[in-house]
Design a protein around this motif. Structure first.
Motif, PDB file in Angstrom:
ATOM      1  N   HIS A   1     -41.537  17.733  -2.028  1.00 33.12           N
ATOM      2  CA  HIS A   1     -40.180  16.877  -1.366  1.00 33.12           C
ATOM      3  C   HIS A   1     -41.186  15.758  -0.869  1.00 33.12           C
TER       4      HIS A   1
ATOM      5  N   CYS B   1     -44.023  14.125  -1.021  1.00 34.08           N
ATOM      6  CA  CYS B   1     -44.247  14.437  -2.410  1.00 34.08           C
ATOM      7  C   CYS B   1     -44.608  15.312  -3.590  1.00 34.08           C
TER       8      CYS B   1
ATOM      9  N   VAL C   1     -37.720  22.704   3.439  1.00 33.86           N
ATOM     10  CA  VAL C   1     -37.621  22.053   1.511  1.00 33.86           C
ATOM     11  C   VAL C   1     -36.386  22.554   1.132  1.00 33.86           C
TER      12      VAL C   1
ATOM     13  N   SER D   1     -33.741  21.227  -1.178  1.00 30.06           N
ATOM     14  CA  SER D   1     -33.630  20.183  -2.573  1.00 30.06           C
ATOM     15  C   SER D   1     -33.484  21.759  -3.720  1.00 30.06           C
TER      16      SER D   1
ATOM     17  N   TYR E   1     -37.070  14.445  -4.285  1.00 27.53           N
ATOM     18  CA  TYR E   1     -37.662  15.938  -4.846  1.00 27.53           C
ATOM     19  C   TYR E   1     -37.572  16.279  -6.120  1.00 27.53           C
TER      20      TYR E   1
END
Length: 389
Positions: free
Chosen positions: A65, A71, A133, A137, A233
């Motif tokens: 992410h 990321c 996260v 996501s 993400y």
């Protein structure tokens, strides 16, 4: 690591501390504007995150992410251990394992049955940022689809529905099913419905499977008004096993156990260094802290890659690393790499703006560090050496 030229050398004193190429269905594209390009798909089912979730289910994802280390991929595994009864809400308890570079973290989280979002106060502190996260996501679609509940806009969403809802950012693009596709991920082959939306001229995709609790794949992008859109993400399902009766994480040791007794500094001012690379290929603004980190503790790094001719403009798609180095006979010799410590040959930043942590190891004393830029270019390409420095 080979000898090479490094862009910026600086020193800090280490103090004894004892006091975690994506491809996507480009042919499946959502339109721009409210309702554009969304018409649902000819599939009779409905879906929501957590659908058909059962005690004993085990999932392992490779995940990243943009809010965490720009990321950088890590492994996020979860095993549904049991139902938790007796409270005001029906909930599940997941045991969680995170494998983030050289770190292994074990914890747990309780999630709701209406939406499998972590319930406040139930998440182990050491995995809290990773669970954040997960929410942003793997279960992001729970903002649009939930189990049956008597609330406007909530409940399972039909794949044939024109739109599942409007994304809450500038432009308010609609989210919905844009196609069907059979895909293969490391966990196997799945017949999927592709959920998508377009923002900033690029389509984001999430692949879901009817009657399966979580998406099996995703590739989404940050909305930007200029420059290259950074990845928001991405994830892919690497393992899925039902009916797992005992913890699959029993053989793992939490590396935080080795950090106990280390008195890490948590309140500090950032040290600022603003310099050109040695080849004048770009300007890098470096902020790090604490000034004198302790062995076994994290150093926070903020890196800003700017164009040499105008520090108001960002460099994009930067391949780089943070190194510990020695100067021997006029040569700069790398002794440790932040990227290698996390299992990578180098780091990558789409936006040119980096926030990350590196745990300090070694002996106390004065230590030299360097930032190296290998070049620029798409993530899985050979960097353009014109920006090397």
């Amino acid at each position: 690591m080979r000898n090479t030229i490094f862009i910026i050398l600086f020193s800090m004193i280490l103090v004894s501390g004892s006091v975690l190429p994506t491809t996507f269905a480009e042919h499946l594209s959502a339109g721009s504007g409210i309702g554009a390009g969304l018409a649902g798909v000819n599939h009779p089912g409905t879906w929501y995150p957590g659908e058909n979730l059962k005690v004993g289910d085990y999932f392992k994802y490779k995940l990243c992410h943009e809010s965490y280390k720009d990321c950088t991929d890590y492994w996020f595994s979860m095993w549904l251990e049991k139902e938790v009864l007796g409270g005001p809400e029906e909930i599940f308890r997941f045991q969680v394992l995170v494998e983030d570079g050289n770190r292994i973290l074990k914890g747990h989280m309780d999630v709701g049955k209406i939406a499998p979002e972590a319930i406040g106060g139930t998440v182990s502190d050491n995995v809290l940022q990773y669970v954040s996260v997960y929410k942003s996501s793997i279960i992001w679609l729970s903002s649009f689809a939930t189990a049956d509940i008597d609330q406007p806009g909530k409940g399972p969403k039909a794949f044939s529905k024109v739109s599942w809802g409007k994304i809450a950012n500038i432009g308010g693009e609609q989210v919905g099913a844009i196609g069907m596709e059979t895909i293969t991920v490391p966990a196997g082959e799945y017949d999927t419905i592709v959920i998508g939306w377009k923002s900033g001229g690029i389509t984001s995709h999430i692949w879901v499977v009817d009657d399966f609790p979580f998406p099996v794949k995703a590739s989404t992008w940050v909305q930007v008004t200029a420059g290259v859109p950074p990845q928001e993400y991405r994830f892919s399902l690497y393992e899925y096993k039902p009916n797992v009766s005992s913890s699959p994480f029993a053989g793992f040791t939490d590396t935080r156990e080795t950090e106990k007794g280390v008195d890490c500094i948590t309140n500090y001012e950032l040290v600022k260094i603003f310099e050109n690379t040695n080849t004048n290929s770009m300007v890098i603004n470096i902020l790090y802290g604490p000034e004198k980190p302790r062995i076994g503790c994290d150093v926070y790094w903020s890196l800003e890659f700017k164009k040499a001719f105008s520090t108001d403009l960002w460099e994009n798609q930067v391949h780089y690393d943070i190194l510990k180095v020695n100067l021997i006979d006029g040569k700069t010799i790398p002794t440790a790499s932040a990227a290698e410590d996390e299992g990578h040959d180098k780091f990558f930043s789409t936006s040119g703006q980096v926030h990350r942590y590196w745990q300090m190891q070694g002996e106390p004393g004065l230590q030299k560090f360097a930032i190296i830029v290998y070049g620029t270019g798409p993530e899985y390409s050979v960097p353009n050496p014109e920006k090397f420095g």
